[in-house]
Design a protein around this motif. Structure first.
Motif, PDB file in Angstrom:
ATOM      1  N   ASP A  72       1.157  -3.410 -16.836  1.00  0.00           N
ATOM      2  CA  ASP A  72       0.208  -3.014 -15.887  1.00  0.00           C
ATOM      3  C   ASP A  72      -0.545  -4.170 -15.266  1.00  0.00           C
ATOM      4  N   VAL A  73      -0.322  -5.431 -15.782  1.00  0.00           N
ATOM      5  CA  VAL A  73      -1.004  -6.573 -15.301  1.00  0.00           C
ATOM      6  C   VAL A  73       0.290  -7.770 -14.732  1.00  0.00           C
ATOM      7  N   THR A  74       1.274  -6.973 -14.216  1.00  0.00           N
ATOM      8  CA  THR A  74       2.559  -7.796 -13.792  1.00  0.00           C
ATOM      9  C   THR A  74       2.823  -7.173 -12.320  1.00  0.00           C
ATOM     10  N   GLY A  75       3.370  -8.099 -11.351  1.00  0.00           N
ATOM     11  CA  GLY A  75       3.596  -7.748 -10.151  1.00  0.00           C
ATOM     12  C   GLY A  75       5.158  -7.331 -10.214  1.00  0.00           C
ATOM     13  N   GLU A  76       5.697  -7.095  -9.031  1.00  0.00           N
ATOM     14  CA  GLU A  76       7.195  -6.563  -8.809  1.00  0.00           C
ATOM     15  C   GLU A  76       8.165  -7.769  -9.430  1.00  0.00           C
ATOM     16  N   ALA A  77       9.002  -7.370 -10.199  1.00  0.00           N
ATOM     17  CA  ALA A  77       9.747  -8.517 -10.767  1.00  0.00           C
ATOM     18  C   ALA A  77      11.102  -8.573  -9.817  1.00  0.00           C
ATOM     19  N   VAL A  78      11.467  -9.587  -9.800  1.00  0.00           N
ATOM     20  CA  VAL A  78      12.583 -10.251  -8.794  1.00  0.00           C
ATOM     21  C   VAL A  78      13.575 -10.799  -9.618  1.00  0.00           C
ATOM     22  N   PRO A  79      14.793 -10.327  -9.422  1.00  0.00           N
ATOM     23  CA  PRO A  79      15.948 -11.154 -10.109  1.00  0.00           C
ATOM     24  C   PRO A  79      16.455 -12.158  -9.120  1.00  0.00           C
ATOM     25  N   ALA A  80      17.062 -13.362  -9.917  1.00  0.00           N
ATOM     26  CA  ALA A  80      17.558 -14.337  -8.953  1.00  0.00           C
ATOM     27  C   ALA A  80      18.844 -14.754  -9.781  1.00  0.00           C
ATOM     28  N   GLU A  81      19.913 -14.918  -8.849  1.00  0.00           N
ATOM     29  CA  GLU A  81      21.123 -15.147  -9.344  1.00  0.00           C
ATOM     30  C   GLU A  81      21.752 -16.350  -8.641  1.00  0.00           C
ATOM     31  N   GLY A  82      22.582 -16.875  -9.009  1.00  0.00           N
ATOM     32  CA  GLY A  82      23.468 -18.218  -8.380  1.00  0.00           C
ATOM     33  C   GLY A  82      22.246 -19.394  -7.924  1.00  0.00           C
ATOM     34  N   GLU A  83      22.498 -19.692  -6.771  1.00  0.00           N
ATOM     35  CA  GLU A  83      21.597 -20.697  -6.163  1.00  0.00           C
ATOM     36  C   GLU A  83      20.184 -20.269  -6.215  1.00  0.00           C
ATOM     37  N   ALA A  84      19.966 -19.091  -6.159  1.00  0.00           N
ATOM     38  CA  ALA A  84      18.390 -18.688  -6.061  1.00  0.00           C
ATOM     39  C   ALA A  84      17.736 -19.190  -7.610  1.00  0.00           C
ATOM     40  N   ALA A  85      18.710 -18.557  -8.372  1.00  0.00           N
ATOM     41  CA  ALA A  85      18.311 -18.847  -9.776  1.00  0.00           C
ATOM     42  C   ALA A  85      17.957 -20.421 -10.200  1.00  0.00           C
ATOM     43  N   ARG A  86      18.685 -21.317  -9.553  1.00  0.00           N
ATOM     44  CA  ARG A  86      18.856 -22.767  -9.680  1.00  0.00           C
ATOM     45  C   ARG A  86      17.493 -23.193  -8.997  1.00  0.00           C
ATOM     46  N   ALA A  87      17.140 -22.632  -7.827  1.00  0.00           N
ATOM     47  CA  ALA A  87      15.905 -23.187  -7.299  1.00  0.00           C
ATOM     48  C   ALA A  87      14.545 -22.561  -8.084  1.00  0.00           C
ATOM     49  N   GLU A  88      14.804 -21.282  -8.466  1.00  0.00           N
ATOM     50  CA  GLU A  88      13.671 -21.004  -9.437  1.00  0.00           C
ATOM     51  C   GLU A  88      13.421 -21.952 -10.734  1.00  0.00           C
ATOM     52  N   ARG A  89      14.502 -22.329 -11.279  1.00  0.00           N
ATOM     53  CA  ARG A  89      14.381 -23.308 -12.535  1.00  0.00           C
ATOM     54  C   ARG A  89      14.072 -24.647 -12.109  1.00  0.00           C
ATOM     55  N   GLY A  90      14.286 -24.905 -10.793  1.00  0.00           N
ATOM     56  CA  GLY A  90      14.003 -26.130 -10.177  1.00  0.00           C
ATOM     57  C   GLY A  90      12.864 -26.469  -9.252  1.00  0.00           C
ATOM     58  N   THR A  91      13.362 -26.467  -7.842  1.00  0.00           N
ATOM     59  CA  THR A  91      12.344 -26.967  -7.056  1.00  0.00           C
ATOM     60  C   THR A  91      11.375 -25.894  -6.867  1.00  0.00           C
ATOM     61  N   ARG A  92      11.370 -24.550  -7.020  1.00  0.00           N
ATOM     62  CA  ARG A  92      10.580 -23.765  -6.909  1.00  0.00           C
ATOM     63  C   ARG A  92       9.449 -23.420  -7.989  1.00  0.00           C
ATOM     64  N   LEU A  93       9.878 -24.176  -9.244  1.00  0.00           N
ATOM     65  CA  LEU A  93       9.257 -24.174 -10.489  1.00  0.00           C
ATOM     66  C   LEU A  93       7.893 -24.513 -10.531  1.00  0.00           C
ATOM     67  N   ASP A  94       6.784 -23.609 -10.879  1.00  0.00           N
ATOM     68  CA  ASP A  94       5.405 -23.805 -11.069  1.00  0.00           C
ATOM     69  C   ASP A  94       5.165 -24.537 -12.206  1.00  0.00           C
TER      70      ASP A  94
END
Length: 154
Positions: free
Chosen positions: A76-98
């Motif tokens: 109840d304290v989370t937002g909408e979960a978003v899956p990331a595959e392939g290049e999108a997952a690579r960006a999430e783990r890399g350049t988009r990572l906070d």
């Protein structure tokens, strides 16, 4: 019964590549003692394989909570979960990572799910979690975080 459960086991190639510890130990210790090199290599391999197996985190959605490894958060304290595959997952783990994000990622699993944290008191803006089934995990999180109402339409 959990809505979703997955253990992030290492892939077989991790175990196979760890076998290189045996010949490496033999090469290092053979001038001193060949049996000691073999025994050391086997013990090192068993220690590495055992550690990888025993420390494989569990990803679980159950009873309105999301658990990733030892950490868990109420949905109840989370937002909408978003899956990331392939290049999108690579960006999430890399350049988009906070740098403040809470991570449960494993290098041998390419895909991830990003779960925003809506709690202002939480220093992590989101959780980023490795998974072999990103769409299924995101769907389970999103289904479980919706408010449950009565047994049917009014």
């Amino acid at each position: 019964m959990p809505d979703y459960r997955e253990r992030l086991w290492p892939t077989p190639w991790i175990y196979l590549s760890s076998l290189l510890l045996v010949p490496a130990s033999i090469l290092v210790l053979a001038p001193v003692s060949l049996p000691a090199g073999i025994a050391t290599g086997v013990l090192l391999y068993l220690a590495v394989a055992g550690t990888l197996t025993l420390t494989a985190p569990v990803i679980e959605v159950r009873d309105g909570r999301f658990r990733a490894g030892r950490a868990e958060i109420p949905l109840d304290v989370t937002g909408e979960a978003v899956p990331a595959e392939g290049e999108a997952a690579r960006a999430e783990r890399g350049t988009r990572l906070d740098a403040r994000a809470f991570l449960v990622i494993r290098g041998w699993i390419a895909d991830v799910v990003r779960v925003p944290v809506a709690d202002a008191a939480d220093p992590a803006p989101y959780w980023l979690v490795s998974t072999r089934h990103p769409r299924e995990l995101a769907a389970a999180i999103n289904r479980s975080r919706r408010p449950h109402t009565g047994s049917g339409p009014a």
